[in-house]
Design an enzyme around this catalytic site. Structure first.
Site, PDB file in Angstrom:
ATOM      1  N   LYS A 126       0.908  -1.292   0.024  1.00 30.42           N
ATOM      2  CA  LYS A 126       0.086   0.034   0.012  1.00 30.42           C
ATOM      3  C   LYS A 126       0.940   1.254   0.194  1.00 30.42           C
ATOM      4  CE  LYS A 126      -4.209  -1.758   1.145  1.00 30.42           C
ATOM      5  NZ  LYS A 126      -4.555  -2.359   2.440  1.00 30.42           N
ATOM      6  N   HIS A 129       0.993   7.046   2.829  1.00 27.07           N
ATOM      7  CA  HIS A 129       0.136   8.385   2.611  1.00 27.07           C
ATOM      8  C   HIS A 129       0.374   9.252   3.703  1.00 27.07           C
ATOM      9  CE1 HIS A 129      -2.251   6.699   6.004  1.00 27.07           C
ATOM     10  NE2 HIS A 129      -2.527   5.542   5.217  1.00 27.07           N
ATOM     11  N   HIS A 132       0.524   8.133   7.241  1.00 22.15           N
ATOM     12  CA  HIS A 132       1.903   7.653   7.706  1.00 22.15           C
ATOM     13  C   HIS A 132       2.905   8.578   8.087  1.00 22.15           C
ATOM     14  CE1 HIS A 132       0.087   3.862   6.125  1.00 22.15           C
ATOM     15  NE2 HIS A 132       0.370   3.521   7.339  1.00 22.15           N
TER      16      HIS A 132
HETATM   17  N1  ARG Z   1       0.024  -0.754   9.970  1.00 20.01           N
HETATM   18  C1  ARG Z   1      -0.891  -0.097  10.797  1.00 20.01           C
HETATM   19  C2  ARG Z   1      -1.647   1.085   9.960  1.00 20.01           C
HETATM   20  O1  ARG Z   1      -1.175   1.359   8.853  1.00 20.01           O
HETATM   21  C3  ARG Z   1      -0.381   0.675  11.953  1.00 20.01           C
HETATM   22  C4  ARG Z   1       0.381  -0.353  12.995  1.00 20.01           C
HETATM   23  C5  ARG Z   1       0.748   0.558  14.464  1.00 20.01           C
HETATM   24  N2  ARG Z   1       1.311  -0.355  15.108  1.00 20.01           N
HETATM   25  C6  ARG Z   1       0.770  -1.529  15.964  1.00 20.01           C
HETATM   26  N3  ARG Z   1       1.522  -2.099  16.728  1.00 20.01           N
HETATM   27  N4  ARG Z   1      -0.337  -1.759  15.541  1.00 20.01           N
HETATM   28  O2  ARG Z   1      -2.748   1.428  10.258  1.00 20.01           O
END
Ligand code: ARG
Length: 569
Positions: A126, A129, A132
């Site tokens: 993905k 964005h 992030h």
């Molecule tokens: N990959 C997730 C997202 O893009 C965020 C992960 C955050 N960290 C965790 N330990 N859940 O929304």
């Protein structure tokens, strides 16, 4: 100074405790009323005497304290108030000597302690964005702030690199993709394939079964499935790393969700053993209704683990491996419930530390309206494109403002100021507020912006560069720094330590960003009122010293935000 005033007063006023004095002591808004003012109204009730008479009595007794002579310019009564004017020369000396120390702003509160910061964590296949971008810059800034407080920080990138979506992607790739196209277009092509899968699966539902099968093969360690998946991970990471390089952000661990895939069975066993797991419509959950929360899903109907299961495994792994004092998670506020559930499950598992050491740090949305961005197709906005656009906009401004710089200098300055402008815009407001994207504002060299602070830094550098010689130790007379704008600048310099500490306590980089603007503004006011390149060597050196210190703190504060500096722009 405040403590000294309180101490002096508590000797003179036996009717009140030091705490009570501290509560009613005021800092008057106008300089002609002094730096501290003590109102006598409250005492009037206790002592049954007119407040202004009490003020006179206190004044007389205060004047007997020998500290008054050396640390204060004067003490006066003004009606019901006793006003204290601190010795400005002494103030200048104290502040500048303290701020010349190498580790000014640092502390030792974190010595011997570890903080894990889970941030950035984009999803494989993905795009990276704007959301992030926020977690990345907030997390990076918190890393710097906590490091300054002496903590050992483990920077963790919890990549979204595991889950049924990869089964779908493999099916789509095998049916409609090609190696060349993925190589050529990277994430963009992976996203196209993913969308295509859903379009096709609407027509042919058996594709869903195929996808489940592929993910199942991944879970079983099937080589073909894992090789394709690994390749998707590499391709995505390559793109993410370009964005990290632009931002100057790094991690100690790229341990994504897949890292915990073999630890989830243990989580399930532990939950079972502690009687926390219940069945609900074929799935396994932890019931949290007692805590007014939706249940935490642990295993889906088909027996596969999910996001939350891997997060529980991750907490246990991190506690074992890093023995953290705090483990903090920087994500959008839409994940509030998810983390509340995970943290509650940890508590229910009997981990006493969970309540205080697991912290979710949410942030608001990014609204892009008004920002014209070249998007690569569809409405998908890549963080990388935003940064590049900022760099090119700053380049235009620098070309115009400073044509004498070499090409190389212009390029470096545009990169550092352009990227810094985006980061600063993100960190300037409280993180929970939404961030809006208005190019004219973000890239402006005036106002509350990154370029303004960086410009002030460059201005300090140029002042120092243009002086033939100066000394930071000899020919210093602190009484030169007692005019209004100098005192104001000194007050800002004096505040830095408490700014860093407050930012850390509140997990709030905006405290540092706002301070950087305040400091830059105070310096620019000082500079308008006071010439530095004068013949009088003492005046020149003393004003140079405060310029030098301002520049050091500006650089340090920007660094805490993850923003660099340039000498010319
Ligand atoms: N990959 C997730 C997202 O893009 C965020 C992960 C955050 N960290 C965790 N330990 N859940 O929304």
């Amino acid at each position: 100074m405040k403590n000294m005033v309180i101490d002096i007063l508590s000797k003179a006023v036996t009717e009140l405790s030091a705490e009570e004095i501290s509560e009613i002591l005021e800092q008057p808004p106008k300089p002609e009323l002094g730096d501290y003012a003590f109102p006598c109204f409250r005492l009037a009730k206790v002592m049954r005497k007119a407040p202004n008479m009490i003020a006179t009595d206190i004044y007389e007794s205060v004047m007997k304290d020998e500290r008054i002579n050396e640390s204060f310019d004067k003490v006066e009564t003004n009606g019901a108030y006793v006003n204290f004017f601190t010795n400005k020369t002494l103030f200048a000396k104290t502040v500048l000597e303290k701020s010349m120390e190498d580790d000014y702003g640092s502390s030792h509160v974190g010595d011997g302690k570890t903080i894990c910061i889970d941030y950035s964590s984009p999803n494989i296949a993905k795009n990276f964005h704007v959301g992030h971008l926020r977690t990345t810059v907030i997390g990076n800034s918190l890393f710097k702030i906590f490091t300054k407080q002496g903590y050992n920080v483990e920077r963790i990138n919890h990549l979204g690199d595991w889950g049924t979506q990869f089964g779908k992607l493999i099916v789509a790739y095998k049916n409609w993709g090609s190696e060349e196209k993925v190589k050529e277009k990277g994430i963009e092509e992976l996203m196209r394939l993913y969308v295509l899968f859903h379009d096709e699966a609407d027509k042919k539902p058996e594709l869903e079964d195929e996808a489940r099968l592929w993910f199942h093969r991944m879970e079983l360690g099937d080589e073909e499935a894992l090789n394709i998946w690994k390749w998707f991970v590499e391709i995505s990471l390559e793109e993410f790393r370009r964005t990290y390089a632009l931002l100057g952000v790094d991690f100690d661990h790229y341990t994504g969700e897949s890292f915990y895939r073999n630890m989830t069975d243990d989580v399930v066993d532990e939950l079972k053993k502690k009687n926390l797991l219940t069945e609900s419509e074929g799935a396994m959950i932890v019931d949290l209704s007692e805590y007014d929360m939706a249940p935490c899903l642990i295993l889906k109907k088909d027996g596969s683990s999910i996001y939350a299961t891997r997060d529980i495994a991750a907490v246990e792994y991190r506690k074992k491996t890093y023995n953290f004092d705090k483990c903090i998670y920087v994500t959008g506020q839409e994940q509030k419930l998810h983390f509340a559930q995970v943290f509650k499950v940890m508590e229910l598992l009997g981990y006493d530390w969970a309540k205080d050491s697991l912290v979710h740090i949410p942030y608001g949305l990014v609204s892009l309206d008004g920002a014209k961005l070249s998007s690569r197709g569809g409405n998908v906005i890549y963080a990388e494109d935003i940064l590049k656009e900022a760099i090119s906009k700053i380049r235009e401004i620098i070309d115009e403002k400073n044509p004498d710089l070499s090409d190389e200098q212009k390029e470096e300055a545009s990169r550092i100021v352009g990227v810094g402008a985006v980061i600063f815009n993100d960190l300037y407001n409280q993180r929970i507020k939404d961030v809006s994207f208005k190019w004219e504002h973000i890239t402006s060299f005036e106002g509350e912006t990154g370029p303004y602070v960086q410009y002030t830094y460059a201005r300090c550098s140029s002042i120092l560069r243009n002086l033939e010689s100066f000394s930071l130790e000899r020919h210093i007379d602190y009484s030169i720094l007692t005019d209004f704008t100098s005192v104001d600048l000194l007050k800002e310099i004096n505040r830095y330590q408490s700014v860093v500490d407050e930012a850390a306590d509140r997990y709030e980089p905006s405290v540092v960003a706002r301070y950087a603007v305040d400091l830059a503004q105070a310096f620019n006011r000082f500079y308008t009122e006071n010439r530095i390149a004068v013949d009088d060597v003492t005046v020149r050196n003393t004003r140079t010293k405060i310029t030098y210190i301002t520049r050091e703190i500006l650089r340090d504060a920007l660094n805490l935000l993850g923003i660099g500096c340039v000498e010319q722009m």
